[in-house]
Each structure stands twice: as C-alpha cells, then as structure tokens.
Design an enzyme around this catalytic site. Structure first.
Site, PDB file in Angstrom:
ATOM      1  N   TYR A  81     -11.001   0.932  10.527  1.00 38.00           N
ATOM      2  CA  TYR A  81     -12.175   1.494   9.851  1.00 38.00           C
ATOM      3  C   TYR A  81     -12.645   0.640   8.674  1.00 38.00           C
ATOM      4  CZ  TYR A  81      -8.300   3.532   7.153  1.00 38.00           C
ATOM      5  OH  TYR A  81      -7.139   3.721   6.431  1.00 38.00           O
ATOM      6  N   LYS A  82     -11.934  -0.425   8.362  1.00 36.88           N
ATOM      7  CA  LYS A  82     -12.356  -1.288   7.267  1.00 36.88           C
ATOM      8  C   LYS A  82     -13.287  -2.378   7.826  1.00 36.88           C
ATOM      9  CE  LYS A  82      -7.991  -0.438   4.838  1.00 36.88           C
ATOM     10  NZ  LYS A  82      -8.480   0.565   3.875  1.00 36.88           N
ATOM     11  N   ASP A 128       1.456  -5.588   7.967  1.00 42.48           N
ATOM     12  CA  ASP A 128       0.320  -4.688   7.839  1.00 42.48           C
ATOM     13  C   ASP A 128      -0.908  -5.570   7.609  1.00 42.48           C
ATOM     14  OD1 ASP A 128      -1.762  -3.129   6.757  1.00 42.48           O
ATOM     15  OD2 ASP A 128      -0.383  -1.703   5.851  1.00 42.48           O
ATOM     16  N   PHE A 161       0.859  -1.177   0.000  1.00 36.38           N
ATOM     17  CA  PHE A 161       0.000   0.000   0.000  1.00 36.38           C
ATOM     18  C   PHE A 161       0.905   1.239   0.000  1.00 36.38           C
ATOM     19  CE2 PHE A 161      -2.870   3.191   1.786  1.00 36.38           C
ATOM     20  CZ  PHE A 161      -4.010   2.954   1.023  1.00 36.38           C
ATOM     21  N   ARG A 198     -12.697  -3.109  -7.303  1.00 37.29           N
ATOM     22  CA  ARG A 198     -12.550  -3.912  -6.082  1.00 37.29           C
ATOM     23  C   ARG A 198     -13.901  -4.095  -5.394  1.00 37.29           C
ATOM     24  NH1 ARG A 198      -8.461  -1.961  -1.757  1.00 37.29           N
ATOM     25  NH2 ARG A 198     -10.145  -0.444  -1.511  1.00 37.29           N
TER      26      ARG A 198
END
Length: 400
Positions: free
Chosen positions: A211-212, A186, A117, A359
């Site tokens: 938050y995902k 991660d 990322f 996605r």
C-alpha cells in the site's frame, strides 16, 4: 527542466492525484492509480454481483494471487512461484519468522535492529515467546555485528522508516549467512522505488506491504518471498486449506502445496488482490534503474533546497550518500508535528513520526521536481513565520 531530463515518460498521468496537492506521503499510502476504480467496480458488479460463486472459475479468482505475484516478481528480482501474496504484513512477518527460525532448531536467538518498525518488534517478540527463543538487539544499523552461533534468524528493515537510511542487502545477507543464521528482510519502505534483487542477493525470506510505493490501497495484501532452497523444507506456520496441495479434496490431514504457495492459509482476499492487480499495471513498462535515478534526483533536489532555505533550523537526518538512502527524506525539528500540519493546510502532504521527525516520501512515478520546489518553498514559509506554532497544532491527532 529536471522533470524533462530525468523523466519516466509521463507516468504521473497514470494516477489520480488531487489538483493542487503536492503528495509526499507515498511511503505511508500510495496515490490512486487511474485504472483501479473501473477495475474494482467491475469486480464488484460483474464478477461478484452477476457471476457470484462462478467467478472463482469464470473470472479466475482462484489464480488471482499468482497473477499478482507475477507482476510483483520483476520489482523484487524473484521468480513468481517464489512469492505468496494474500496476508497482511504482520501475519506475513509472523509466518516468515516462524518458518525461518525452525530452519535453525539448534539456535535460540532472534536479532533485531533497534530502529526497526514497531510491528516487526512486536511480531518478533510474539514469535520468540511462542517458540521459546530470546530477542537480541543489534548495534544500530549493523545487524550482522550481533550474530553468533546462538542466532537462528535476523529480521532487518531494508529502509529505516524514520530516517530513510538504507542498508545493502547483498553484503549484510552474506555476513549473516557466514555466521550460519537465516535472514528476513522487511522491504516495505523500498519496494517500488529501489530495484531489488532478492534472488541474486541470496536472501532467505522477505516480506513487504503493497500500500506504500506499490499503490495497492489501504490495507492491501502483503507478500512473502521464500528462497527456493527452503521451500520444501519449511512447514507452514499457519496451515490452511488454501495452502494445501489439494484444497478441494477436503482431506483432514494437511499436505503442503509446492513451493511458496504452502505459505497460504485461508481464502485469498479477492477484492484487495483485484485492486493490487490493477495498481501494479503502472509498473508494466517502467525501467527500474530509471525509476531509481528519478527517485535519487527528487530526494537530492529536496535536500539541496532544504539546506539552502531552512538549513539553519531544520536538520536533514536522511543519509546524503545516495547508496545509503531510500526514496524518503526526513527532517528533524522540535515542532515537527506542527510543521507537517501547517504544510498539509497548504496542500503539501507529508507525515510525522515521534518524537520530532517530519517525513517526506518521493514516489517517482507521480512526484515531480516542480512538486519538490513547491514543497520546499512552503516549508520555508512555515518555518520562517512560525506557522507550525498555531494553537490548532497543539494537540496531536491519534493518527499521525
């Protein structure tokens, strides 16, 4: 029906998903848990509004981060005291990278996977510049292959944010340790859908956002895991009063707190932690292996439908082998941005990643197989009618 045979006991009802929406973007921002609004309103009106500063004691704001850590620990396979919760993801990555690199002072290289990322790469470059280290890019998907006696630390994404491909934490960690390096995982795109066993897998450090798939709300606090064997060896990269062993002694010399708590810096973000504390309650009685089973059932079903309906024009780039896949399916199409925008207009929410990837994240607590069937049907309609080529989709938004 698949929703009846591969179920989680009605956990969808624990979320406030808008009527008529198929929400497949939990890998960017999780849906709102039903218990959050009342909890945050109480924290604002009663704890802050009426209790004022006394709520550090009366509402135990001082212990809030530890309570959140206790709810996170089962999802990570760790002990609560081995977690620090409270900073953003980027700051957490910085702290873990600096602490880890300092454990190998005789080594000068940090290794990254080229599919990482972007934030991870930016932070790693900043740390390397600060500490006088060099970055090395690993072979794609094989981070351990680039580790030698010069490597201090390896930063790896457990699940690739573009493709949804997943690495095996245990075997990769072992290979890196065999070469004498430290590893930072991660887990932003896996925690909350893939049962993690960080302690058993002998992980040194891990960082994840909340938050995902953990549904903590936009910008919710991230977490750092520090293996017990390292906790008393590391110096806090950003020493602050909340990470002091005796914060209210107001001593000028910093004395690090015990364990992972020494990774704290400033005052904890009480409102963000309050939302996260309430959000994590949706996992309280969830069987984690069953969560993973449902995740795989949802993604398998979507891949099957995509192959059947639009497989001649849309490429599935997510691994088909279950043990190499997170809870995401990514599709390649030349007009992927337009595909996503057309789907959003139809009430099917996914997202786009440059240059040509659509996605779809399948949060198993609230996504159903009926959602998957609807999404695939709309996808076929968008592709077959070239709806993605509408002039409104010609210019990309600055947020995609």
């Amino acid at each position: 029906m698949l929703d009846d045979t591969v179920g989680l006991g009605g956990t969808r009802d624990r979320f406030l998903v808008p009527p008529g929406v198929v929400y497949l973007d939990g890998n960017s921002l999780g849906a709102l848990p039903r218990g959050v609004p009342d909890r945050i309103n109480d924290a604002i009106a009663r704890e802050w509004g009426a209790g004022l500063i006394g709520s550090w004691i009366e509402a135990d704001w001082a212990g809030l981060a530890q309570r959140v850590g206790a709810k996170l620990a089962p999802l990570l396979g760790t002990a609560p005291d081995d977690l620090h919760v409270g900073d953003g993801t980027s700051v957490s990555l910085y702290k873990a990278l600096v602490a880890g690199c300092r454990l190998r002072p005789d080594r000068s290289v940090v290794v990254l996977d080229p599919s990482t990322f972007p934030t991870d790469a930016y932070v790693a470059e900043g740390v390397a510049n600060t500490l006088g280290l060099r970055l090395r890019w690993a072979d794609l998907g094989q981070p351990a292959s680039s580790v030698d006696e010069d490597v201090a630390m390896v930063l790896i994404n457990h699940v690739d944010f573009r493709t949804g491909a997943m690495l095996d934490i245990g075997s990769v960690t072992e290979a890196i340790h065999d070469a004498g390096a430290v590893v930072l995982w991660d887990v932003c795109h896996s925690v909350g859908t893939v049962p993690l066993t960080l302690a058993v897998d002998d992980v040194d450090f891990a960082v994840g956002c909340t938050y995902k798939y953990l549904n903590g709300g936009p910008g919710s606090p991230a977490f750092i895991y520090v293996a017990p064997r390292h906790q008393q060896k590391i110096a806090p990269p950003i020493p602050g009063w909340w990470g002091h062993a005796r914060p209210f002694a107001m001593e000028l010399a910093h004395a690090p707190a015990h364990g992972a708590a020494r990774m704290a810096s400033g005052t904890p973000p009480v409102l963000g932690l309050t939302v996260l504390d309430a959000a994590l309650d949706v996992f309280a009685d969830v069987d984690l292996p069953q969560l993973r089973t449902r995740s795989l059932s949802l993604t398998n079903y979507f891949i099957e439908l995509v192959d059947r309906l639009v497989g001649d024009v849309v490429e599935v780039i997510t691994p088909r082998l279950e043990h190499h896949r997170g809870s995401q399916v990514s599709l390649r199409h030349p007009a992927a941005y337009g595909v996503i925008q057309a789907l959003i207009r139809r009430g099917v929410i996914g997202d786009f990643r440059a240059p040509d990837v659509a996605r779809f994240g399948f949060a198993p607590l609230y996504v159903t197989h009926r959602d998957v069937l609807r999404a695939a049907g709309h996808l076929a309609a968008v592709v077959d009618s070239a709806e993605f080529a509408h002039p409104d989709h010609a210019t990309r938004s600055h947020v995609t």
